[in-house]
Design a protein around this motif. Structure first.
Motif, mmCIF file in Angstrom:
data_model
loop_
_atom_site.group_PDB
_atom_site.id
_atom_site.type_symbol
_atom_site.label_atom_id
_atom_site.label_comp_id
_atom_site.label_asym_id
_atom_site.label_seq_id
_atom_site.Cartn_x
_atom_site.Cartn_y
_atom_site.Cartn_z
ATOM 1 N N ASP A 1 0.809 -1.396 0.233
ATOM 2 C CA ASP A 1 -0.032 0.033 -0.012
ATOM 3 C C ASP A 1 0.836 1.332 0.060
ATOM 4 O O ASP A 1 0.562 2.361 -0.475
ATOM 5 C CB ASP A 1 -0.939 -0.058 1.234
ATOM 6 C CG ASP A 1 -1.933 -0.909 0.901
ATOM 7 O OD1 ASP A 1 -2.313 -1.490 -0.074
ATOM 8 O OD2 ASP A 1 -3.062 -0.988 1.824
ATOM 9 N N GLY A 2 1.993 1.281 0.797
ATOM 10 C CA GLY A 2 2.751 2.404 0.768
ATOM 11 C C GLY A 2 4.009 2.598 1.792
ATOM 12 O O GLY A 2 4.030 1.368 2.321
ATOM 13 N N LEU A 3 4.778 3.578 1.695
ATOM 14 C CA LEU A 3 5.793 3.732 2.849
ATOM 15 C C LEU A 3 5.721 4.987 3.336
ATOM 16 O O LEU A 3 5.011 6.088 2.836
ATOM 17 C CB LEU A 3 6.959 3.549 1.859
ATOM 18 C CG LEU A 3 7.452 2.097 1.168
ATOM 19 C CD1 LEU A 3 8.466 2.252 0.182
ATOM 20 C CD2 LEU A 3 7.947 1.339 2.492
ATOM 21 N N THR A 4 6.189 4.917 4.757
ATOM 22 C CA THR A 4 6.215 6.452 5.329
ATOM 23 C C THR A 4 7.557 6.455 6.008
ATOM 24 O O THR A 4 8.038 5.458 6.604
ATOM 25 C CB THR A 4 5.030 6.355 6.191
ATOM 26 O OG1 THR A 4 5.114 7.734 7.095
ATOM 27 C CG2 THR A 4 5.330 5.182 7.485
ATOM 28 N N VAL A 5 8.124 7.626 6.248
ATOM 29 C CA VAL A 5 9.500 8.073 6.748
ATOM 30 C C VAL A 5 9.086 8.902 7.859
ATOM 31 O O VAL A 5 8.414 10.080 7.549
ATOM 32 C CB VAL A 5 10.430 8.627 5.769
ATOM 33 C CG1 VAL A 5 11.755 8.721 6.526
ATOM 34 C CG2 VAL A 5 10.829 7.509 4.639
ATOM 35 N N ALA A 6 9.262 8.666 9.038
ATOM 36 C CA ALA A 6 9.060 9.494 10.097
ATOM 37 C C ALA A 6 10.229 10.004 10.786
ATOM 38 O O ALA A 6 11.116 9.329 11.158
ATOM 39 C CB ALA A 6 7.848 8.686 11.112
ATOM 40 N N THR A 7 10.222 11.123 11.641
ATOM 41 C CA THR A 7 11.040 11.758 12.600
ATOM 42 C C THR A 7 10.727 11.071 13.797
ATOM 43 O O THR A 7 9.593 10.430 14.155
ATOM 44 C CB THR A 7 10.862 13.363 12.569
ATOM 45 O OG1 THR A 7 9.556 13.585 13.091
ATOM 46 C CG2 THR A 7 10.945 14.026 11.198
ATOM 47 N N PRO A 8 11.767 11.209 14.761
ATOM 48 C CA PRO A 8 11.526 10.632 16.049
ATOM 49 C C PRO A 8 10.106 11.282 16.885
ATOM 50 O O PRO A 8 9.319 10.570 17.460
ATOM 51 C CB PRO A 8 12.781 10.933 16.844
ATOM 52 C CG PRO A 8 13.837 11.131 15.778
ATOM 53 C CD PRO A 8 12.944 11.692 14.636
ATOM 54 N N THR B 1 8.891 2.776 7.480
ATOM 55 C CA THR B 1 7.851 1.663 7.914
ATOM 56 C C THR B 1 7.078 1.379 6.628
ATOM 57 O O THR B 1 6.532 2.144 5.984
ATOM 58 C CB THR B 1 6.994 2.249 9.115
ATOM 59 O OG1 THR B 1 7.958 2.710 10.140
ATOM 60 C CG2 THR B 1 6.231 1.166 9.572
ATOM 61 N N GLU B 2 6.884 0.294 6.473
ATOM 62 C CA GLU B 2 6.262 -0.391 5.327
ATOM 63 C C GLU B 2 4.470 -0.448 5.811
ATOM 64 O O GLU B 2 4.290 -0.563 7.111
ATOM 65 C CB GLU B 2 6.279 -1.725 4.786
ATOM 66 C CG GLU B 2 8.011 -1.876 4.546
ATOM 67 C CD GLU B 2 8.260 -3.103 4.196
ATOM 68 O OE1 GLU B 2 7.368 -4.134 4.300
ATOM 69 O OE2 GLU B 2 9.397 -3.277 3.805
ATOM 70 N N PHE B 3 3.617 -0.132 4.976
ATOM 71 C CA PHE B 3 2.356 -0.529 5.349
ATOM 72 C C PHE B 3 1.415 -1.511 4.448
ATOM 73 O O PHE B 3 1.564 -0.945 3.302
ATOM 74 C CB PHE B 3 1.426 0.669 5.837
ATOM 75 C CG PHE B 3 1.211 2.020 4.910
ATOM 76 C CD1 PHE B 3 0.295 1.872 4.181
ATOM 77 C CD2 PHE B 3 2.394 2.796 5.006
ATOM 78 C CE1 PHE B 3 0.045 3.340 3.284
ATOM 79 C CE2 PHE B 3 2.406 3.710 4.353
ATOM 80 C CZ PHE B 3 1.208 4.161 3.281
ATOM 81 N N ALA B 4 1.181 -2.519 4.735
ATOM 82 C CA ALA B 4 0.335 -3.687 3.973
ATOM 83 C C ALA B 4 1.322 -4.002 2.894
ATOM 84 O O ALA B 4 1.048 -3.876 1.542
ATOM 85 C CB ALA B 4 -0.940 -3.015 3.378
ATOM 86 N N SER B 5 2.630 -4.418 3.180
ATOM 87 C CA SER B 5 3.583 -4.992 2.273
ATOM 88 C C SER B 5 3.010 -6.433 1.614
ATOM 89 O O SER B 5 2.501 -7.202 2.627
ATOM 90 C CB SER B 5 4.920 -4.824 2.756
ATOM 91 O OG SER B 5 4.969 -5.801 3.855
ATOM 92 N N LEU B 6 3.470 -6.572 0.304
ATOM 93 C CA LEU B 6 3.091 -8.185 -0.054
ATOM 94 C C LEU B 6 4.324 -8.872 0.388
ATOM 95 O O LEU B 6 5.470 -8.411 -0.292
ATOM 96 C CB LEU B 6 2.969 -7.902 -1.666
ATOM 97 C CG LEU B 6 1.745 -7.268 -2.087
ATOM 98 C CD1 LEU B 6 1.655 -7.291 -3.421
ATOM 99 C CD2 LEU B 6 0.377 -7.660 -1.309
#
Length: 271
Positions: free
Chosen positions: A149-156, A181-186
């Motif tokens: 579904d997608g990827l996110t890159v977050a600060t602390p 962090t991945e979300f809903a990876s295959l």
């Protein structure tokens, strides 16, 4: 000292804002929305995010203070019933502050100029209608081909938000790093990704090279847009940092406990 004020439109915030303006005037503290030394947000974390982006070009000279008027937030050290105490602390200011990392985001397109952003919380990239396919590079080395579904890159500081909701770790803001962090990876016999959050060091960066598609959705803090021309997104720890005036800075892990645990503990004690 010059102070700028940013608030939301809730009745509680407007009431706190009115009291704050009265107390600032009584203390002889000047309001200056254009060139402040201190930016005070009145509302919640969303209001402080708005204040951050409003003064993003003055990060080298402004400090932020948050007054919270709703549920406990991660960027607010003061409550709406403590306005008088906050103004008193302003009059006793000795210049102490704490700084937190920011996310540097560069979006490259196939047929138009690059765009550059700073984020306080995170940047997310996903597709609307189909599986997202992206080659994930750490520095210049290809790490994996992501499908999901997608990827996110977050600060602390952003690690307690959307990142946490999709299984990411909570990171103390003194750690100068990013989290991918991945979300809903295959993940099956054909497709494989790491499948767990990754902590990226401050001297490394993430590059997402996207499969050509016309429905990419990109979120950068509160900014969201859809574009069919996105080629790749590069994310790294920014040179800039946000400064919070530390008149009374709440311990990070106490914020985490207050936000996610304390109510349940209180209910157990009452029962």
């Amino acid at each position: 000292m010059k102070v700028a004020l940013v608030t939301n439109h809730s009745e509680k915030s407007q009431k706190a804002m009115a009291q704050l303006e009265q107390e600032l005037a009584a203390a002889g503290i000047e309001q200056d929305q254009a060139q402040p030394d201190i930016v005070i947000s009145v509302g919640g974390d969303g209001t402080l995010l708005s204040a951050f982006h409003q003064y993003i070009h003055q990060l080298d000279r402004v400090q932020f203070v948050g007054i919270h008027t709703g549920h406990l937030g991660f960027y607010t050290d003061w409550r709406d019933y403590e306005v008088k105490e906050l103004v008193k602390s302003l009059t006793e200011d000795v210049g102490h502050s704490v700084t937190y990392p920011l996310l540097d985001v560069t979006i490259e397109f196939h047929s138009k100029p690059d765009q550059h952003f700073l984020a306080l919380n995170e940047c997310s990239v996903r597709r609307i209608n189909q599986t997202m396919v992206a080659d994930v590079y750490i520095k210049e080395e290809k790490f994996e081909r992501f499908r999901g579904d997608g990827l996110t890159v977050a600060t602390p500081t952003g690690s307690t938000g959307y990142n946490k909701s999709i299984g990411g770790a909570v990171i103390h803001p003194r750690v100068n790093a990013l989290q991918l962090t991945e979300f809903a990876s295959l993940n099956n016999r054909v497709y494989r990704t790491l499948g767990s959050p990754m902590i990226i060091a401050s001297d490394e960066w993430v590059r997402l090279v996207l499969e050509e598609a016309d429905d990419y959705f990109i979120g950068i803090d509160q900014l969201n847009f859809q574009d069919k021309d996105v080629k790749q997104v590069t994310l790294k720890v920014a040179k800039e940092r946000i400064q919070f005036a530390s008149y009374r800075h709440t311990h990070f892990w106490r914020r985490v406990k207050d936000a996610f645990i304390r109510k349940c503990e209180d209910d157990e004690v009452e029962s």
